[in-house]
Structures are given as C-alpha cells and as structure tokens.
Design a protein around this motif. Structure first.
Motif, PDB file in Angstrom:
ATOM      1  N   GLY A 143       0.791  -1.186  -0.001  1.00  0.00           N
ATOM      2  CA  GLY A 143      -0.050  -0.024  -0.055  1.00  0.00           C
ATOM      3  C   GLY A 143       0.704   1.216  -0.032  1.00  0.00           C
ATOM      4  N   PRO A 144       0.068   2.292   0.274  1.00  0.00           N
ATOM      5  CA  PRO A 144       0.976   3.645   0.257  1.00  0.00           C
ATOM      6  C   PRO A 144       1.799   3.997   1.331  1.00  0.00           C
ATOM      7  N   ALA A 145       1.530   3.258   2.368  1.00  0.00           N
ATOM      8  CA  ALA A 145       2.401   3.816   3.695  1.00  0.00           C
ATOM      9  C   ALA A 145       2.739   2.463   4.582  1.00  0.00           C
ATOM     10  N   ARG A 146       3.918   3.032   5.455  1.00  0.00           N
ATOM     11  CA  ARG A 146       4.463   1.786   6.258  1.00  0.00           C
ATOM     12  C   ARG A 146       3.584   1.581   7.499  1.00  0.00           C
ATOM     13  N   VAL A 147       3.537   0.162   8.047  1.00  0.00           N
ATOM     14  CA  VAL A 147       2.958   0.086   9.360  1.00  0.00           C
ATOM     15  C   VAL A 147       4.111  -0.397  10.049  1.00  0.00           C
ATOM     16  N   GLU A 148       4.034  -0.105  11.359  1.00  0.00           N
ATOM     17  CA  GLU A 148       4.896  -0.300  12.440  1.00  0.00           C
ATOM     18  C   GLU A 148       5.020  -2.085  12.674  1.00  0.00           C
ATOM     19  N   GLY A 149       6.233  -2.591  12.359  1.00  0.00           N
ATOM     20  CA  GLY A 149       6.492  -3.923  12.726  1.00  0.00           C
ATOM     21  C   GLY A 149       6.377  -4.929  11.421  1.00  0.00           C
ATOM     22  N   ALA A 150       5.847  -4.305  10.295  1.00  0.00           N
ATOM     23  CA  ALA A 150       5.423  -5.103   8.996  1.00  0.00           C
ATOM     24  C   ALA A 150       6.640  -4.524   8.034  1.00  0.00           C
ATOM     25  N   HIS A 151       6.932  -5.692   7.048  1.00  0.00           N
ATOM     26  CA  HIS A 151       7.475  -4.883   5.850  1.00  0.00           C
ATOM     27  C   HIS A 151       6.593  -4.712   5.188  1.00  0.00           C
ATOM     28  N   ALA A 152       6.944  -3.546   3.884  1.00  0.00           N
ATOM     29  CA  ALA A 152       6.106  -2.893   3.058  1.00  0.00           C
ATOM     30  C   ALA A 152       6.633  -2.864   1.767  1.00  0.00           C
ATOM     31  N   LEU A 153       5.655  -3.145   1.091  1.00  0.00           N
ATOM     32  CA  LEU A 153       5.791  -2.872  -0.342  1.00  0.00           C
ATOM     33  C   LEU A 153       4.989  -1.564  -0.746  1.00  0.00           C
ATOM     34  N   LEU A 154       5.792  -0.250  -0.969  1.00  0.00           N
ATOM     35  CA  LEU A 154       5.042   0.934  -1.018  1.00  0.00           C
ATOM     36  C   LEU A 154       4.712   1.295  -2.416  1.00  0.00           C
ATOM     37  N   MET A 155       3.571   1.458  -2.705  1.00  0.00           N
ATOM     38  CA  MET A 155       2.916   1.529  -3.996  1.00  0.00           C
ATOM     39  C   MET A 155       2.476   3.270  -4.209  1.00  0.00           C
ATOM     40  N   ASP A 156       3.402   4.096  -4.802  1.00  0.00           N
ATOM     41  CA  ASP A 156       2.940   5.369  -4.911  1.00  0.00           C
ATOM     42  C   ASP A 156       2.103   5.645  -6.326  1.00  0.00           C
ATOM     43  N   HIS A 157       0.613   5.468  -6.092  1.00  0.00           N
ATOM     44  CA  HIS A 157      -0.303   5.627  -7.186  1.00  0.00           C
ATOM     45  C   HIS A 157      -0.288   7.083  -7.492  1.00  0.00           C
ATOM     46  N   GLY A 158       0.166   8.093  -6.916  1.00  0.00           N
ATOM     47  CA  GLY A 158       0.268   9.556  -7.373  1.00  0.00           C
ATOM     48  C   GLY A 158       0.919   9.477  -8.570  1.00  0.00           C
ATOM     49  N   SER A 159       2.078   8.641  -8.891  1.00  0.00           N
ATOM     50  CA  SER A 159       2.943   8.664  -9.793  1.00  0.00           C
ATOM     51  C   SER A 159       1.987   8.491 -11.103  1.00  0.00           C
ATOM     52  N   VAL A 160       1.044   7.489 -10.863  1.00  0.00           N
ATOM     53  CA  VAL A 160       0.281   7.205 -12.093  1.00  0.00           C
ATOM     54  C   VAL A 160      -0.329   8.465 -12.686  1.00  0.00           C
ATOM     55  N   GLY A 161      -0.892   9.135 -11.612  1.00  0.00           N
ATOM     56  CA  GLY A 161      -1.713  10.323 -12.122  1.00  0.00           C
ATOM     57  C   GLY A 161      -0.831  11.608 -12.751  1.00  0.00           C
ATOM     58  N   HIS A 162       0.465  11.553 -12.088  1.00  0.00           N
ATOM     59  CA  HIS A 162       1.288  12.687 -12.370  1.00  0.00           C
ATOM     60  C   HIS A 162       1.906  12.300 -13.886  1.00  0.00           C
ATOM     61  N   CYS A 163       2.000  11.138 -14.238  1.00  0.00           N
ATOM     62  CA  CYS A 163       2.430  10.608 -15.591  1.00  0.00           C
ATOM     63  C   CYS A 163       1.323  11.007 -16.597  1.00  0.00           C
ATOM     64  N   ALA A 164       0.105  10.643 -16.154  1.00  0.00           N
ATOM     65  CA  ALA A 164      -0.961  11.202 -17.128  1.00  0.00           C
ATOM     66  C   ALA A 164      -1.199  12.733 -17.239  1.00  0.00           C
ATOM     67  N   GLY A 165      -1.077  13.347 -16.204  1.00  0.00           N
ATOM     68  CA  GLY A 165      -1.331  14.849 -16.328  1.00  0.00           C
ATOM     69  C   GLY A 165      -0.218  15.475 -16.961  1.00  0.00           C
ATOM     70  N   SER A 166       1.064  15.129 -16.954  1.00  0.00           N
ATOM     71  CA  SER A 166       2.219  15.588 -17.484  1.00  0.00           C
ATOM     72  C   SER A 166       2.004  15.580 -19.130  1.00  0.00           C
ATOM     73  N   HIS A 167       1.586  14.254 -19.375  1.00  0.00           N
ATOM     74  CA  HIS A 167       1.371  13.694 -20.762  1.00  0.00           C
ATOM     75  C   HIS A 167       0.478  14.686 -21.462  1.00  0.00           C
ATOM     76  N   LEU A 168      -0.747  14.786 -20.842  1.00  0.00           N
ATOM     77  CA  LEU A 168      -1.799  15.671 -21.657  1.00  0.00           C
ATOM     78  C   LEU A 168      -1.229  17.129 -21.618  1.00  0.00           C
ATOM     79  N   HIS A 169      -0.857  17.567 -20.363  1.00  0.00           N
ATOM     80  CA  HIS A 169      -0.418  18.917 -20.679  1.00  0.00           C
ATOM     81  C   HIS A 169       0.846  19.362 -21.662  1.00  0.00           C
ATOM     82  N   ALA A 170       1.591  18.161 -21.885  1.00  0.00           N
ATOM     83  CA  ALA A 170       2.611  18.361 -22.922  1.00  0.00           C
ATOM     84  C   ALA A 170       2.019  18.385 -24.297  1.00  0.00           C
ATOM     85  N   ARG A 171       0.645  17.786 -24.455  1.00  0.00           N
ATOM     86  CA  ARG A 171      -0.014  17.468 -25.633  1.00  0.00           C
ATOM     87  C   ARG A 171      -0.937  18.770 -25.840  1.00  0.00           C
ATOM     88  N   GLY A 172      -0.704  19.971 -24.997  1.00  0.00           N
ATOM     89  CA  GLY A 172      -1.509  20.984 -25.306  1.00  0.00           C
ATOM     90  C   GLY A 172      -2.769  21.115 -24.640  1.00  0.00           C
TER      91      GLY A 172
END
Length: 344
Positions: A164-193
């Motif tokens: 998930g997006p954040a760590r939990v005390e005592g657990a191993h974590a696979l951090l998935m930043d879904h904000g980067s998905v939206g950032h890619c899409a927004g940057s692409h659309l802006h670059a296309r005018g």
C-alpha cells in the motif's frame, strides 16, 4: 393378509481407512522418517532421487497427503501464507500479479490461502486471520495497524507484509505510490497542449486508496501551469457514463484521465455516442495498459504500471519467514510510464 418379511437394510460399505505415512513407508520400502523428509521437502537430509521417486509414487498410489495440522505442530509453524481476499473488484493486472505470486510461493513450498473476511477490517480482521495460524500474511491496501501486526506475530506469523501507500510499524512494506500514475497522465496531457483536464474518480467503495492519490498526482503535475483540473465522480455502468457524456460540452473539458483502462473505455464509448471526437475534441488516457485498449479505435493511450514480480515478493516473504527478527524492510515497487497512442 400378506405379511412382508422384515429384511435388514443393505449394509453400508465400510468406511475406507485414511492412508498414513506408515502405509506409504511400507509400500515404498523406506522408513517413516524418510517419507516425512521427502514429502515435507526437507533439505537438511540428503535423499537419493530414486528413493524420492518411490515415496512419491507410493503416496500417489495410496492417495496419501501430509496432515497440515500435524506438520504445523512438529515444525512449530505452518507453511500457510494468508492473503485477505480483495474487498474491491480487481482488474486483470492485479489478477496476473497474484497468480504469479502464488506460483512463486508454491515453488518455495508455501501454501497460499485467500481469506474472505466480509465485514471485518483492520485490526479486527487481523484477529480472524490469526486464528488460522499462518506463517506469513500479505495485506493489500491499507487499514492494518501496529496492534494488528502484533496480534498476528503473537499467533505465530513470522512475516507480515503490507502492500500500500504507507508503512505500518512492525511489518515489511511494499510501497505503491499511485500518485505517480496520475502525475504521468497529467504531464502527458499538458505536453499535448490540453489545458482543461478532467480526472475520473470511481464511486465504487474501496477504490479511494488508489483513486485519490491518482487525482492528487494529476494536480501535482499541473500545479503552477495554466491548466485546470476537474474531478469527475463516475460509477462503473453505462447509464452513469452516458449521463456524464451528455454534460461534456458544458463542462468544457479537452482531456480526461479516466483512472484506468476500463473506465477509460466506458467513458470513451459514451463520449463517441454523444458525437465527441477522440482525440480532436477530447483526449483520453487510461492506466494499466490492457490488451483490449489496443483494439479500440482510436487506440487507447494509457499509463503502463510496473508491479513487483511475484518471484521477488515470494523471496521477500521467504527471507522474512527464515529470519523473523530482522528489521522490517520497505521497498518502493510501483513504476509508471505513459504509452502514447491515438486517443491522446
């Protein structure tokens, strides 16, 4: 008066006895200890390949399978890796990842069990999972807290891994930043005018952990530019898509990031039914890079998402099980990149 003689009912067949490891040992001509070593994949004892083959053939002939509970008692822990069943619909990308993970864990002699805990969440759900005494728990999404991790470990779980997006005390974590998905899409659309960009936010409950970060990612990509962002709540059905498409011209949007490919395809067809030209009037971008998006006309632009490989995650679980006292690790595992096609 005719008398019908009392005849006893036909005897039920005697229940078949459950085959034991002693039966396997006799048929294979080996000791019970050898049967245990072979069927439990014990690496500490060297067993010849012909002997292994005889044991497996004998077990198959008798229909013998090891008793999981007995094996757990002997080892002090099970080989069960528990995965809570997703509370929200999962797409093909996640399903493919889960299949790969299950295969990889199976190769390491773990048994993957998906647990449905309807109505239970967070630490309350952790107590239900702990009753099964898993050796490891993989928790997708968010909601588990430090108390839940502690409950699982007290019940014998050697590894708790959150995805998930954040760590939990005592657990191993696979951090998935879904904000980067939206950032890619927004940057692409802006670059296309494109300057008036809508972002679909699914109304289905449980998707907020993914949709809100994606919306925030688009906003971050366009912060300080001359572009605007409009939030577009949308249920995943044709009527809702048609109602949104009917208002499209008054919304004045020239692009949309539609959360994922499935929502993108739903909305794109509704827009075309309204006479909105794609991409001339409105550019459309999805996410997940599904094969069906390449079959649309125009072909769907998308954000390709790199998930961790099932093999890598299985290796992380195995390391944590072998060394339960190790400091919990955190890994950033989600990568995102735009695949530009005809729809944008």
């Amino acid at each position: 008066m005719v008398q019908i003689p009392n005849t006893p009912p036909p005897a039920s067949p005697a229940p078949r006895s459950v085959p034991t490891s002693a039966d396997v040992a006799r048929l294979a001509g080996v000791s019970r200890a050898t049967v245990s070593y072979v069927l439990n994949n014990t690496s500490a004892v060297r067993i010849s390949e012909p002997t292994r083959r005889r044991v497996h053939e004998a077990a198959e002939e008798l229909g013998y399978v090891p008793h999981a509970a007995a094996r757990t008692l002997r080892a002090g822990h099970s080989r069960m890796v528990l995965m809570p069943a997703p509370a929200v619909p999962v797409g093909p990308l996640y399903g493919q990842f889960i299949n790969e993970l299950q295969w990889a864990l199976g190769r390491l002699d773990y048994t993957v069990v998906q647990h449905g805990s309807v109505g239970l969440h967070g630490d309350e759900a952790a107590r239900a999972w702990a009753e099964l005494r898993p050796v490891a728990v993989l928790v997708p999404g968010i909601g588990l807290g430090p108390e839940g991790v502690a409950v699982l470990k007290r019940a014998g779980a050697r590894a708790v891994v959150t995805v998930g997006p954040a760590r939990v005390e005592g657990a191993h974590a696979l951090l998935m930043d879904h904000g980067s998905v939206g950032h890619c899409a927004g940057s692409h659309l802006h670059a296309r005018g494109r300057r008036r960009i809508g972002v679909v936010v699914p109304q289905e409950p449980g998707l907020e952990a993914f949709s809100r970060p994606r919306l925030d990612g688009v906003r971050r990509a366009l912060y300080g530019t001359d572009a605007s962002v409009a939030e577009l709540p949308l249920a995943f059905d044709e009527r809702a898509a048609a109602e949104l498409a009917a208002r499209w011209r008054e919304l004045g949007l020239d692009a949309v990031f539609a959360y994922n490919d499935e929502y993108a395809m739903l909305l794109m067809c509704a827009l075309q039914d309204e006479g909105i030209r794609i991409p001339d009037d409105t550019a459309v971008v999805g996410a997940d890079d599904l094969m069906i998006g390449r079959l649309l006309r125009p072909r769907l632009s998308t954000v390709h998402i790199e998930l961790p490989s099932g093999r890598d995650l299985a290796d992380l679980v195995d390391r944590a099980v072998r060394d339960p006292d190790a400091t919990p690790e955190a890994h950033r595992v989600l990568g995102a990149s735009v695949v530009a096609r005809d729809s944008s």
